[in-house]
Design a protein around this motif. Sequence first.
Motif, PDB file in Angstrom:
ATOM      1  N   UNK A   1       4.229  43.221 -18.560  1.00 48.06           N
ATOM      2  CA  UNK A   1       3.301  42.621 -19.522  1.00 48.06           C
ATOM      3  C   UNK A   1       3.038  43.573 -20.685  1.00 48.06           C
ATOM      4  N   UNK A   2       2.986  44.878 -20.408  1.00 46.26           N
ATOM      5  CA  UNK A   2       2.775  45.873 -21.463  1.00 46.26           C
ATOM      6  C   UNK A   2       3.952  45.903 -22.427  1.00 46.26           C
ATOM      7  N   UNK A   3       5.167  45.771 -21.903  1.00 47.23           N
ATOM      8  CA  UNK A   3       6.366  45.738 -22.750  1.00 47.23           C
ATOM      9  C   UNK A   3       6.332  44.537 -23.693  1.00 47.23           C
ATOM     10  N   UNK A   4       5.875  43.406 -23.164  1.00 48.65           N
ATOM     11  CA  UNK A   4       5.755  42.206 -24.001  1.00 48.65           C
ATOM     12  C   UNK A   4       4.743  42.455 -25.123  1.00 48.65           C
TER      13      UNK A   4
ATOM     14  N   UNK B   1       0.727  39.967 -32.450  1.00 45.24           N
ATOM     15  CA  UNK B   1      -0.281  40.260 -31.426  1.00 45.24           C
ATOM     16  C   UNK B   1      -1.591  39.570 -31.785  1.00 45.24           C
ATOM     17  N   UNK B   2      -1.658  38.272 -31.505  1.00 48.06           N
ATOM     18  CA  UNK B   2      -2.814  37.474 -31.912  1.00 48.06           C
ATOM     19  C   UNK B   2      -3.875  37.323 -30.823  1.00 48.06           C
ATOM     20  N   UNK B   3      -3.550  37.718 -29.579  1.00 48.99           N
ATOM     21  CA  UNK B   3      -4.495  37.565 -28.479  1.00 48.99           C
ATOM     22  C   UNK B   3      -5.687  38.492 -28.609  1.00 48.99           C
ATOM     23  N   UNK B   4      -6.838  38.007 -28.214  1.00 49.97           N
ATOM     24  CA  UNK B   4      -8.062  38.817 -28.282  1.00 49.97           C
ATOM     25  C   UNK B   4      -7.934  40.071 -27.421  1.00 49.97           C
ATOM     26  N   UNK B   5      -7.175  39.972 -26.317  1.00 55.72           N
ATOM     27  CA  UNK B   5      -7.017  41.099 -25.397  1.00 55.72           C
ATOM     28  C   UNK B   5      -5.563  41.571 -25.343  1.00 55.72           C
TER      29      UNK B   5
ATOM     30  N   UNK C   1      -8.357  29.764 -13.111  1.00 54.66           N
ATOM     31  CA  UNK C   1      -8.541  29.371 -14.503  1.00 54.66           C
ATOM     32  C   UNK C   1      -8.863  30.538 -15.415  1.00 54.66           C
ATOM     33  N   UNK C   2      -9.742  31.431 -14.987  1.00 60.28           N
ATOM     34  CA  UNK C   2     -10.148  32.551 -15.834  1.00 60.28           C
ATOM     35  C   UNK C   2      -9.009  33.550 -16.011  1.00 60.28           C
ATOM     36  N   UNK C   3      -8.186  33.750 -14.979  1.00 64.01           N
ATOM     37  CA  UNK C   3      -7.029  34.641 -15.093  1.00 64.01           C
ATOM     38  C   UNK C   3      -6.042  34.067 -16.104  1.00 64.01           C
ATOM     39  N   UNK C   4      -5.790  32.773 -16.001  1.00 63.84           N
ATOM     40  CA  UNK C   4      -4.870  32.100 -16.924  1.00 63.84           C
ATOM     41  C   UNK C   4      -5.376  32.231 -18.365  1.00 63.84           C
ATOM     42  N   UNK C   5      -6.664  32.029 -18.561  1.00 67.12           N
ATOM     43  CA  UNK C   5      -7.246  32.132 -19.907  1.00 67.12           C
ATOM     44  C   UNK C   5      -7.080  33.529 -20.491  1.00 67.12           C
ATOM     45  N   UNK C   6      -7.374  34.559 -19.692  1.00 64.25           N
ATOM     46  CA  UNK C   6      -7.313  35.937 -20.187  1.00 64.25           C
ATOM     47  C   UNK C   6      -5.882  36.390 -20.429  1.00 64.25           C
TER      48      UNK C   6
ATOM     49  N   UNK D   1      -3.473  34.421 -21.376  1.00 66.39           N
ATOM     50  CA  UNK D   1      -3.071  33.770 -22.626  1.00 66.39           C
ATOM     51  C   UNK D   1      -3.551  34.576 -23.834  1.00 66.39           C
ATOM     52  N   UNK D   2      -4.633  35.320 -23.637  1.00 64.99           N
ATOM     53  CA  UNK D   2      -5.156  36.182 -24.707  1.00 64.99           C
ATOM     54  C   UNK D   2      -4.508  37.559 -24.693  1.00 64.99           C
ATOM     55  N   UNK D   3      -3.478  37.742 -23.853  1.00 61.19           N
ATOM     56  CA  UNK D   3      -2.708  38.976 -23.875  1.00 61.19           C
ATOM     57  C   UNK D   3      -3.116  40.048 -22.889  1.00 61.19           C
TER      58      UNK D   3
END
Length: 460
Positions: A51-54, A64-68, A103-108, A110-112
């Motif tokens: 995920x860090x490489x992405x 890099x548009x995700x809040x996180x 749901x919360x894991x999926x949301x976060x 998606x924010x990177x």
Amino acid sequence: MENLSIRSLKEGYEKKLFSPVEVTKMYLDRIHHLQDLNAYITVTENIALQQAEIAVKRYAADEASGILEGIPLSYKDNLNTKGIRTTSGSKIDENFIPIEDAGVVRTLQKEGAINLGKLNMHEFAFGITSNNPFYGPVKNPWNHEYTPGGSSGGSGAAVAASLSAASIGTDTAGSIRIPAASCGVIGLKPTHGLIDASGVKHISWTLDHIGPLTKNMDDLAIIMEAMTGKNFTVNLKEDIRGLRIGVPKNYFNEGIDENTAILYKKALKDLESLGAILIEIDIPYSPEDLALSFAIGLSEAGFVHEETILSALDSLGLDVKASLENSHAIPALDYIKALKRRAQITIQIERLFEKVDIIATPTTPITPQKIGEEMVEINGTQDSVYHTMIRLPAIFNVTGHPALSIPCGLADNGLPVGLQLAAARYNERVLIHAGFAYEQGFLTSFYEKRNKLAELAINK
């Protein structure tokens, strides 16, 4: 880098001072070096690095548009993670691998956000010590002989020891705020239902909440933005002149140890010095009402864990086994009465917020106890550690109001004490505003001590 805020990490990525891969490796190194804290059950090293490489590629491509984007987080182990075992701190689910994310894991994600792993906890979230019989006790970073609180104990320890930038926990009777207070970090139980609760191993759908634990208020606002899509960083303001703070005349000032009482009163004076107005209020809640948490929580837990009760009761730890054994003994009438009383108290508490903006209380009556201790004495009165620790935070699970725990100092035993701030339903904004003002005014030296603690631990 381990003590940098989320905002500073993102700025560092954008300026190419360091990369998400470097930061992720730093957190993974700390996790391995501080295994003695026993904060993690599963470390997802390969997934985190992928995920860090992405994230590196997204920053390089200016995408890099995700809040996180590139921020390493950790998750309590009762939050489902696709393809990653999710034990809920139990032997029964030690090999459970979900097919989809909570749901919360999926949301976060998606924010990177980057997933560093799954955190140790009190078995099935049924306790406040995180003394887990199957994965070992989580230890408090301030003193390893003491608990970090619970049930999200791994989350509190991980954030305090800089084993992740922030963490996501659950709270049924204080299980985010108790570890936050015990470990000297920020913990928010948002309004009931504000955060997606799908894919979570519940105790009680009526009382359960999902929320973040962070190092500071800025991080909390950013995480809340990622979780909800709402702008909370706009509320990071230092001016709280005229803010009406309710100071309870009853319940929340009863049965409090001396150190906690002193630090709580100092915090009130500090808030007043910032321009807040202190207003005494009566709380429509009594010690007898604490039984509501048990009547509702255990009744619903008996339904959630019905299969376990029927087929695998002996596979549970002794304390959880005792709780679930008793769950089916609660009459339906008692459950219905508890729900009716809950509705009444919720309305009464909500009316208080017509007079005040915030209610300020201690988060817990005492600091965390030594690992293995089950009883505590306060002012000559003995009670269980569990009953004592949930006594102050649990009311806001019953009513569903948002409640924040923020550090307000260290007790004589060197352990942190928390200040709890509660607000009207869906008014997390005022909690972030007040918490930020208090933090900026009075927590600089506390954060320095916590950062030094993390540095000393890694250099041992």
